[in-house]
Write a protein that holds these residues in place. Structure first.
Motif, short mmCIF file in Angstrom:
data_model
loop_
_atom_site.label_atom_id
_atom_site.label_comp_id
_atom_site.label_asym_id
_atom_site.label_seq_id
_atom_site.Cartn_x
_atom_site.Cartn_y
_atom_site.Cartn_z
N GLY A 242 0.80 -1.22 0.00
CA GLY A 242 0.00 0.00 0.00
C GLY A 242 0.83 1.26 0.00
N THR A 243 2.16 1.11 -0.19
CA THR A 243 3.02 2.28 -0.09
C THR A 243 2.66 3.32 -1.13
OG1 THR A 243 4.76 0.79 0.60
CG2 THR A 243 5.41 3.01 0.06
N SER A 244 2.51 2.93 -2.34
CA SER A 244 2.14 3.86 -3.40
C SER A 244 0.64 4.05 -3.44
CB SER A 244 2.60 3.31 -4.75
OG SER A 244 1.95 2.08 -5.00
N HIS A 245 0.20 3.63 -2.37
CA HIS A 245 -1.24 3.55 -2.24
C HIS A 245 -1.81 3.52 -3.68
CE1 HIS A 245 -1.42 3.20 2.02
NE2 HIS A 245 -1.15 4.45 2.23
N GLU B 158 -4.98 6.80 7.62
CA GLU B 158 -5.22 5.73 6.62
C GLU B 158 -5.92 6.23 5.35
OE1 GLU B 158 -4.10 2.82 6.66
OE2 GLU B 158 -4.17 1.83 8.61
N ASN B 159 -6.33 7.47 5.35
CA ASN B 159 -7.21 7.97 4.28
C ASN B 159 -6.61 7.87 2.88
OD1 ASN B 159 -9.68 9.04 3.45
ND2 ASN B 159 -8.85 11.11 3.37
N ASP B 160 -5.27 7.94 2.79
CA ASP B 160 -4.65 7.91 1.46
C ASP B 160 -4.41 6.49 0.95
OD1 ASP B 160 -4.63 10.62 1.28
OD2 ASP B 160 -2.61 10.86 2.11
N SER B 161 -4.67 5.51 1.78
CA SER B 161 -4.40 4.12 1.39
C SER B 161 -5.63 3.47 0.76
CB SER B 161 -3.97 3.30 2.61
OG SER B 161 -3.89 1.93 2.27
N ILE C 240 -11.36 1.00 7.96
CA ILE C 240 -11.30 2.04 9.02
C ILE C 240 -11.95 3.33 8.53
CG2 ILE C 240 -9.70 3.52 10.31
CD1 ILE C 240 -7.82 1.05 10.49
N VAL C 241 -11.62 3.74 7.32
CA VAL C 241 -12.19 4.99 6.76
C VAL C 241 -13.70 4.86 6.60
CG1 VAL C 241 -12.21 6.52 4.76
CG2 VAL C 241 -10.04 5.65 5.62
N ASP C 242 -14.16 3.70 6.14
CA ASP C 242 -15.61 3.48 5.98
C ASP C 242 -16.34 3.57 7.31
OD1 ASP C 242 -15.31 3.19 3.30
OD2 ASP C 242 -15.56 1.01 3.25
N ILE D 200 3.02 -6.95 -17.31
CA ILE D 200 4.46 -7.17 -17.50
C ILE D 200 5.28 -6.06 -16.83
CG2 ILE D 200 4.25 -8.53 -19.61
CD1 ILE D 200 4.91 -5.98 -21.21
N LYS D 201 4.59 -5.01 -16.36
CA LYS D 201 5.30 -3.94 -15.65
C LYS D 201 4.32 -3.19 -14.77
CE LYS D 201 8.09 0.20 -16.54
NZ LYS D 201 8.51 1.16 -17.58
N GLY D 202 4.76 -2.90 -13.53
CA GLY D 202 3.94 -2.10 -12.64
C GLY D 202 3.21 -2.92 -11.59
N GLU D 203 2.65 -2.22 -10.63
CA GLU D 203 1.87 -2.85 -9.56
C GLU D 203 0.73 -1.90 -9.21
OE1 GLU D 203 2.50 -3.68 -4.87
OE2 GLU D 203 4.07 -4.49 -6.18
N SER D 204 -0.45 -2.46 -8.99
CA SER D 204 -1.60 -1.61 -8.70
C SER D 204 -2.69 -2.43 -8.03
CB SER D 204 -2.13 -0.98 -9.99
OG SER D 204 -3.18 -0.09 -9.71
N GLN D 205 -3.75 -1.73 -7.65
CA GLN D 205 -4.93 -2.41 -7.15
C GLN D 205 -5.99 -2.33 -8.24
OE1 GLN D 205 -6.19 -1.80 -3.22
NE2 GLN D 205 -4.13 -1.61 -2.40
N VAL D 206 -6.59 -3.46 -8.53
CA VAL D 206 -7.53 -3.54 -9.64
C VAL D 206 -8.92 -3.89 -9.11
CG1 VAL D 206 -8.07 -4.70 -11.81
CG2 VAL D 206 -5.69 -4.24 -11.21
#
Length: 686
Positions: free
Chosen positions: A13-16, A411-414, A422-424, A218-224
């Motif tokens: 979650g660093t790059s949130h 936590e709001n930015d994650s 928690i935010v919810d 093939i490159k990168g990381e994210s939440q989908v």
């Protein structure tokens, strides 16, 4: 476990049936010409129906028998020739699908429904033409026209119901983006139409964009976010080597995706094709209907010939013997039988789609009415698959709301599920968040920031233990026993509070299990999760039996074990690690149309990941079966009663059916069956 969970949180979650047989099935049951597009058939039958309806009106008005019934006489010179000409059009244009179907059936050596219909309209037509040109009898052109009209209507209704069910799912295709950013060999990107992309192309998917097609990162990381496709509410962390589904949304971080599947082979297209294929799976009741139609053809032929011979043998004229034979042939026309199953199934298909059910295997759907045990997978089926705050404890002068407000601010930015939970919760309590500065991620431990000049950390239990922060851990230990994830709020190095989170139990899960118990159906949980989490969830929902820490390859064996106790079992799961168990169960139900494997292994797919829809399966299965049985009893009972009557067994008592009266009885039977099928629309989940 909590420490690992938290570590993962902050590191990430660093790059949130085959093509040909399905065509022959459509031909034999529907008289179709082998098209595989329900939309074309709907248009064809609709157009034919309205044209024949227009032509039927003058045929009815010109028919002497109808005029006599209405108490009018509109006869004029040559009226019967006009009648014959209009009826010829009806026979060849309106009757063509049935005549073509009859020829196909006879070529295949399997006379059935189309052969019977073709025989009935042919006899009615040629007999009536013979009467016009001098044969002694009553022409029944009006009966030919109404007969063709009713059959076209029935087929139009059936095709439209099936088409509407398919369209409801084809709307999924609108999730796909029209354009994509294709990466050229020199690293530059061009915006191109999705249909211009080829397998192997590399595309750039920016934050907020939709995946253009199925592929591999093939490159990168994210939440989908795949919730629109899989029902999975939690965004999934995806990195190099992971598969992505076309139509899913990239939440954060740019991804380079190598396209693997084009539109035809994509997940969404498979859903659409699956629905179309499900329409072609023949039910057991349809098989019974087809066998009945085959035998009815032979019976009608034999009864007609015997009737003709017997009437001649008792000294009747050839004209009378032919009239008796025609009456038998017309009255045997199995419209009621032919529509008994298809009309119920088409209504059932439309209702299934309306209730979010995709029926892949109809025999298993019919079997669902006998289920007396339901096995549930836990995650995503009984639970949301999303973290929610379940408990809180304070260790300082701060109250719960203050602890939650501070934690939610940090936590709001994650985008991580723990942060979202928690935010919810803070949002649900209408808490205001604070201004924060100096945000920092503490690798593998937590996150921190400055609020109102104070250093605020949200950290894992590992951090608290490492820094020898003492606190009353009775509640923490209890939460851990229940398998909950716990985070701590530390303000200026002083422990201020603890927040416990767990996968939320679906409200509908409790209602579903309670309803199953009312129906004397056992609720069993089968999960790979640990025993304490499984027991805690089961206790809250009211599950009867729990099998925890079961490996994916052991799940099918557990299902077999339960079946050996004499239970008829439905298995519900996400279809990934549950695939063997879904296949082994009497009825496999995939909750959330999430994967290729879910579709391949399940008999029924719940589009919404709502376990309550299982109740709709049982109720609809029972109602559908009852309607099918009612219609089959009526249709076959009608023929058993009508054939001897048409043959003239009551002639010694002065009761003789003319071909016209036989046609009226046949039409009436068809209408009753059609109305009974439409009554299924009143279905409500019990």
């Amino acid at each position: 476990m909590e420490h690992d969970s938290r570590k993962h949180h902050h590191e990430n979650g660093t790059s949130h049936e085959e093509h040909e047989s399905s065509h022959s099935h459509e031909q034999s049951n529907n008289g179709h010409t082998g098209h595989d597009h329900h939309g074309d058939m709907v248009t064809e039958f609709r157009n034919k129906f309205f044209i024949i309806l227009i032509v039927t009106v003058p045929i009815m008005l010109l028919s002497p028998m109808i005029q006599e019934f209405m108490g009018v006489e509109w006869r004029f010179t040559g009226d019967l020739y006009i009648l014959a000409a209009l009826s010829t059009f009806v026979y060849f244009y309106g009757g063509w699908p049935f005549l073509k179907g009859a020829v196909d059936e006879l070529k295949g050596g399997e006379p059935g429904m189309m052969t019977l219909i073709g025989m009935a309209i042919s006899i009615a037509f040629f007999y009536s033409v013979a009467v016009v040109f001098g044969f002694d009898g009553e022409q029944i052109f009006w009966e030919l026209a109404t007969l063709v009209l009713i059959m076209l209507l029935g087929h139009w209704i059936e095709m439209r119901s099936i088409n509407n069910a398919s369209k409801a799912l084809e709307s999924l295709a609108s999730l796909m983006p029209d354009t994509a950013h294709r990466i050229s060999g020199d690293g530059s990107t061009d915006e191109v139409r999705v249909d211009e992309i080829k397998a192997g192309d590399h595309v750039l998917v920016k934050p907020g964009d939709k995946m253009p097609l199925d592929g591999k990162i093939i490159k990168g990381e994210s939440q989908v976010d795949e919730s629109m496709l899989t029902g999975e509410s939690v965004p999934v962390v995806k990195s190099v080597g992971d598969e992505v589904i076309g139509g899913s949304i990239n939440r954060e971080g740019s991804l380079t995706v190598e396209i693997e599947k084009l539109m035809d082979a994509s997940y969404l297209n498979q859903v659409i094709e699956m629905v179309k294929d499900s329409q072609k799976t023949k039910s057991r009741t349809q098989d019974v209907t087809n066998k009945a139609a085959k035998w009815l053809f032979y019976i009608a032929l034999a009864a007609g010939i015997i009737t003709f011979i017997v009437w001649l043998a008792i000294g009747s004229t050839v004209d009378t013997a032919i009239q008796r034979m025609v009456t038998v042939m017309v009255i045997t026309c199995p419209h009621a039988l032919g529509l008994a199953a298809p009309l119920v199934i088409s209504v059932s298909t439309a209702l299934s789609a309306k209730h979010g059910l995709l029926i892949r295997n109809r025999p298993q759907f019919e079997q669902a009415r006998n289920i007396n045990a339901v096995i549930f997978d836990k995650t995503g089926t009984l639970t949301e698959g999303a973290f929610g705050v379940t408990d809180m404890e304070t260790f300082s002068s701060m109250d719960e709301d203050a602890v939650l407000s501070y934690a939610a601010t940090v936590e709001n930015d994650s985008e991580h599920p723990i942060a979202t939970g928690i935010v919810d919760e803070a949002s649900a309590r209408n808490l205001e968040l604070h201004e924060m500065s100096d945000f920092n991620s503490i690798t593998g431990v937590g996150i921190e920031g400055k609020i109102e000049g104070r250093n605020v950390k949200v950290v894992s239990p590992g951090y608290v233990a490492e820094h020898d922060i003492n606190f009353d851990d009775a509640r923490f230990n209890e939460w851990s026993r229940q398998g909950k994830t716990v985070v701590f709020l530390v303000v200026d190095e002083e422990l201020s509070g603890a927040i416990a989170l767990a996968d939320k139990i679906k409200e509908s899960a409790k209602e579903t299990v309670a309803e199953l118990h009312k129906r004397n159906i056992k609720a069993i949980m089968l999960t790979g999760d640990n025993r304490k989490v499984a027991d805690h969830v089961a206790e809250q929902i009211g599950i009867d039996e729990v099998y925890a820490e079961v490996l994916p390859d052991q799940k099918a064996d557990k299902v077999a074990e339960i079946q050996e106790r004499g239970l008829v079992v439905a298995m519900t799961g996400d279809g990934i690690n549950d695939a063997p168990a879904l296949t082994r169960a009497d009825v496999g139900i995939a909750v959330g149309a999430g994967t290729d494997i879910a579709m391949d292994s399940a008999d029924i797919v719940l589009v919404d990941s709502n376990p309550k829809d299982i109740l709709a399966i049982f109720s609809l299965s029972k109602k559908t079966y009852n309607k099918l049985v009612q219609n089959l009893i009526w249709a076959t009972g009608y023929n058993i009663f009508a054939i001897p009557l048409a043959a003239g067994v009551l002639a010694p008592w002065g009761i003789i059916l003319s071909p016209a009266v036989g046609a009226i009885l046949m039409s009436l039977s068809t209408i009753i069956v059609a109305i009974n099928a439409q009554l299924l629309h009143r279905f409500e989940v019990e």
